[in-house]
Design a protein around this motif. Structure first.
Motif, PDB file in Angstrom:
ATOM      1  N   GLU A   1       0.800  -1.098   0.016  1.00  0.00           N
ATOM      2  CA  GLU A   1       0.020  -0.001   0.068  1.00  0.00           C
ATOM      3  C   GLU A   1       0.867   1.382   0.092  1.00  0.00           C
ATOM      4  O   GLU A   1       0.387   2.389  -0.564  1.00  0.00           O
ATOM      5  CB  GLU A   1      -1.038   0.088   1.392  1.00  0.00           C
ATOM      6  N   ARG A   2       2.068   1.363   0.573  1.00  0.00           N
ATOM      7  CA  ARG A   2       2.797   2.255   0.750  1.00  0.00           C
ATOM      8  C   ARG A   2       4.199   2.294   0.122  1.00  0.00           C
ATOM      9  O   ARG A   2       5.198   1.919   0.756  1.00  0.00           O
ATOM     10  CB  ARG A   2       2.791   2.938   2.176  1.00  0.00           C
ATOM     11  N   LEU A   3       4.342   2.207  -1.155  1.00  0.00           N
ATOM     12  CA  LEU A   3       5.409   2.085  -1.888  1.00  0.00           C
ATOM     13  C   LEU A   3       6.455   3.065  -1.720  1.00  0.00           C
ATOM     14  O   LEU A   3       5.991   4.313  -1.927  1.00  0.00           O
ATOM     15  CB  LEU A   3       5.267   1.688  -3.428  1.00  0.00           C
ATOM     16  N   LYS A   4       7.577   3.116  -1.431  1.00  0.00           N
ATOM     17  CA  LYS A   4       8.678   4.146  -1.385  1.00  0.00           C
ATOM     18  C   LYS A   4       8.961   4.448  -2.993  1.00  0.00           C
ATOM     19  O   LYS A   4       9.231   5.958  -3.104  1.00  0.00           O
ATOM     20  CB  LYS A   4       9.750   3.606  -0.596  1.00  0.00           C
ATOM     21  N   ASN A   5       9.104   3.291  -3.749  1.00  0.00           N
ATOM     22  CA  ASN A   5       9.489   3.616  -5.299  1.00  0.00           C
ATOM     23  C   ASN A   5       8.223   3.141  -6.007  1.00  0.00           C
ATOM     24  O   ASN A   5       8.450   1.885  -5.731  1.00  0.00           O
ATOM     25  CB  ASN A   5      10.917   3.431  -5.614  1.00  0.00           C
ATOM     26  N   THR A   6       7.674   3.678  -7.082  1.00  0.00           N
ATOM     27  CA  THR A   6       6.708   3.032  -7.745  1.00  0.00           C
ATOM     28  C   THR A   6       7.014   2.361  -8.896  1.00  0.00           C
ATOM     29  O   THR A   6       6.267   1.946  -9.877  1.00  0.00           O
ATOM     30  CB  THR A   6       5.597   4.148  -7.834  1.00  0.00           C
TER      31      THR A   6
ATOM     32  N   GLU B   1      15.773  -2.328  -8.558  1.00  0.00           N
ATOM     33  CA  GLU B   1      16.252  -1.158  -7.551  1.00  0.00           C
ATOM     34  C   GLU B   1      14.975  -0.736  -6.839  1.00  0.00           C
ATOM     35  O   GLU B   1      14.911  -0.636  -5.538  1.00  0.00           O
ATOM     36  CB  GLU B   1      16.803  -0.034  -7.953  1.00  0.00           C
ATOM     37  N   ALA B   2      13.984  -0.613  -7.467  1.00  0.00           N
ATOM     38  CA  ALA B   2      12.556  -0.021  -6.583  1.00  0.00           C
ATOM     39  C   ALA B   2      11.936  -1.049  -5.996  1.00  0.00           C
ATOM     40  O   ALA B   2      11.444  -0.764  -4.757  1.00  0.00           O
ATOM     41  CB  ALA B   2      11.676   0.443  -7.753  1.00  0.00           C
ATOM     42  N   HIS B   3      12.004  -2.232  -6.374  1.00  0.00           N
ATOM     43  CA  HIS B   3      11.490  -3.424  -5.465  1.00  0.00           C
ATOM     44  C   HIS B   3      12.254  -3.571  -4.240  1.00  0.00           C
ATOM     45  O   HIS B   3      11.667  -3.845  -3.000  1.00  0.00           O
ATOM     46  CB  HIS B   3      11.310  -4.648  -6.353  1.00  0.00           C
ATOM     47  N   ALA B   4      13.617  -3.552  -4.468  1.00  0.00           N
ATOM     48  CA  ALA B   4      14.431  -3.665  -3.233  1.00  0.00           C
ATOM     49  C   ALA B   4      14.322  -2.408  -2.046  1.00  0.00           C
ATOM     50  O   ALA B   4      14.318  -2.639  -0.906  1.00  0.00           O
ATOM     51  CB  ALA B   4      15.865  -3.426  -3.706  1.00  0.00           C
ATOM     52  N   GLN B   5      13.888  -1.360  -2.757  1.00  0.00           N
ATOM     53  CA  GLN B   5      13.557  -0.051  -1.805  1.00  0.00           C
ATOM     54  C   GLN B   5      12.323  -0.415  -0.872  1.00  0.00           C
ATOM     55  O   GLN B   5      12.084   0.174   0.139  1.00  0.00           O
ATOM     56  CB  GLN B   5      13.718   1.026  -2.654  1.00  0.00           C
TER      57      GLN B   5
END
Length: 349
Positions: free
Chosen positions: A316-321, A326-330
């Motif tokens: 629900e609260r993705l840091k990087n969409t 790299e986004a999935h790791a964040q």
């Protein structure tokens, strides 16, 4: 009727402006005046059956002010008496005389006493006593009004008279002597107050003796405190589809543990998150598991479980969409912020 008119004029002058130059003067003054004299001489000698009545005329005077209270003057009046009885018409006369005037302190009023010679049919001597009023228009010009009773010394005549004049003073103002106030006695020096701990508060008012020199103090000599907020943040990342804390994050978790041990009232909410890869329901369960794993590690380090709360937000609260590795790791993470308000000493400046 003439006497009534003169009386009204005198009353009007006495009711005039109260602004009066009462300065103490010494010197010569000169004046002219209008004169009213009410005589009552019946059947006078050398003129049987002739009565001498009122006189109106003019006159001049010259005087000298000696000091604040006393002055003297010489006057001359040209008189014009009315005759009645066996005689009719008028009779010319002259009046000469000296007066001593007493001026009341800080007042425009004065009293007078004098001796006069009236020459009409015969030369008669009178003693007179009266009162007057002066009003200054400036430092030299003044008007005066006065009334007097005249008592005959060689005949038993009792007369009254009134004058209204204007005068010019040739003297100068005499400065009022300034009275210097008595010197105020110097009070005895107060006993030396003590400040044993050098905090700026005297011992008599100091409720906290021997406060450290580094501490600021309040008005009672006690250490001054202020409220400050302290906080620590935690970020733990996880591999794909895993809920195990890596060794590299133990120091970060231990920092939060130490903070909570130092601030015993502090609590923490551990927020678990997952990436958007895979099933959302599964990711929700995985985020909750990650938060609980971090909580377990903190409890093993000595933090009571009642001070720790966990919540899973899934994806629900993705840091990087972005849809990148790299986004999935964040997004695979557990976050927390621990805040506490602490009471700390204020340092002395």
């Amino acid at each position: 009727m003439k006497f009534k008119s003169i009386s009204l004029a005198i009353a009007a002058l006495l009711a005039a402006s109260t602004v009066n130059a009462n300065e103490h003067k010494e010197g010569v003054y000169f004046g002219v005046f209008g004169d009213y004299y009410k005589a009552d001489w019946n059947d006078i000698r050398d003129a049987a059956g002739v009565d001498v009545d009122d006189s109106t005329g003019w006159g001049a005077e010259i005087g000298y002010r000696f000091n604040n209270n006393w002055s003297g003057r010489f006057e001359y009046a040209d008189m014009d008496f009315d005759l009645s009885g066996a005689g009719t018409g008028s009779l010319d006369g002259d009046r000469f005389g000296l007066d001593a005037l007493y001026h009341f302190d800080d007042s425009p009023f004065y009293g007078l006493i004098g001796l006069k010679s009236v020459d009409a049919y015969e030369n008669l001597t009178f003693a007179n006593i009266g009162a007057g009023y002066r009003h200054y228009f400036n430092s030299n010009l003044f008007v005066n009004a006065e009334a007097a009773v005249y008592q005959g010394l060689d005949r038993g005549y009792t007369d009254v008279g009134a004058k209204l004049g204007i005068n010019y003073f040739f003297g100068s103002s005499k400065p009022v002597k300034k009275v210097e106030p008595a010197p105020t006695p110097t009070p005895a020096p107060a006993p030396m107050a003590l400040d044993s701990d050098n905090d700026g508060v005297m011992d008599g008012d100091d409720r906290c003796a021997n406060t450290p020199m580094s501490d600021a103090v309040d008005s009672t000599g006690c250490t001054k405190y202020e409220e400050r907020q302290a906080s620590v943040k935690l970020l733990v990342r996880f591999p794909h589809d895993a809920a195990k804390v890596k060794q590299q994050y133990f120091d970060d978790i231990n920092e939060v543990v130490s903070f909570m041990k130092a601030h015993e009232s502090a609590t923490v909410v551990l927020e678990g998150h997952a990436s958007a890869v895979g099933d959302a329901q599964y990711n929700q369960m995985l985020s909750e598991k990650r938060a609980k794993v971090v909580a377990k590690q903190m409890m093993s380090d000595g933090i009571d479980g009642t001070r720790i709360s966990t919540v899973g937000y899934g994806e629900e609260r993705l840091k990087n969409t972005a849809n990148t590795l790299e986004a999935h790791a964040q997004n695979r993470r557990v976050e927390a912020t621990v805040t506490s308000t602490e009471r700390v000493k204020v340092k002395r400046k």
